[in-house]
Design a protein around this motif. Structure first.
Motif: not given
Length: 104
Positions: A8, A10, A12, A45-46, A52, A54-55, A89-90
């Motif tokens: 996962i 996340d 930006t 996409r947020s 932002r 998220l994959s 990124r996280d």
């Protein structure tokens, strides 16, 4: 035992690069979906923060994930194009719930 690896990520974008990052992530996702060990690669996409993304990625096992990271498109698009556009990124790695021993 479930050997699935889930990633996962996340990320930006730097505000001025949100559209460029979105396009690069779409290109990367399409290439990753062709990998033999990739079970899924979903990109979101947020709605509140359009910069932002998220994959959620699923690989059959650790070897498939390592093959993904060694793939030419990961180096070219992921490291060469995506990373320079990212402000934060996280990235978290998970395994199938059955492969994690219960706490004693």
């Amino acid at each position: 035992m479930d050997s699935t690896v889930v990633v996962i990520a996340d990320v930006t974008a730097k505000p001025e690069h949100a559209e460029q990052l979105g396009a690069a992530l779409e290109e990367l996702a399409a290439a990753c979906r062709t990998e033999p060990g990739c079970r899924a690669y979903d990109l979101f996409r947020s709605t509140e923060q359009p910069e932002r993304f998220l994959s959620v990625e699923k690989y059959t096992d650790a070897a498939a994930f390592e093959a993904h990271r060694a793939a030419e498109h990961f180096t070219r698009i992921g490291l060469g194009t995506v990373v320079p556009l990212v402000e934060t990124r996280d990235v978290q790695l998970f395994t199938g719930a059955n492969s994690v021993p219960p706490k004693s």
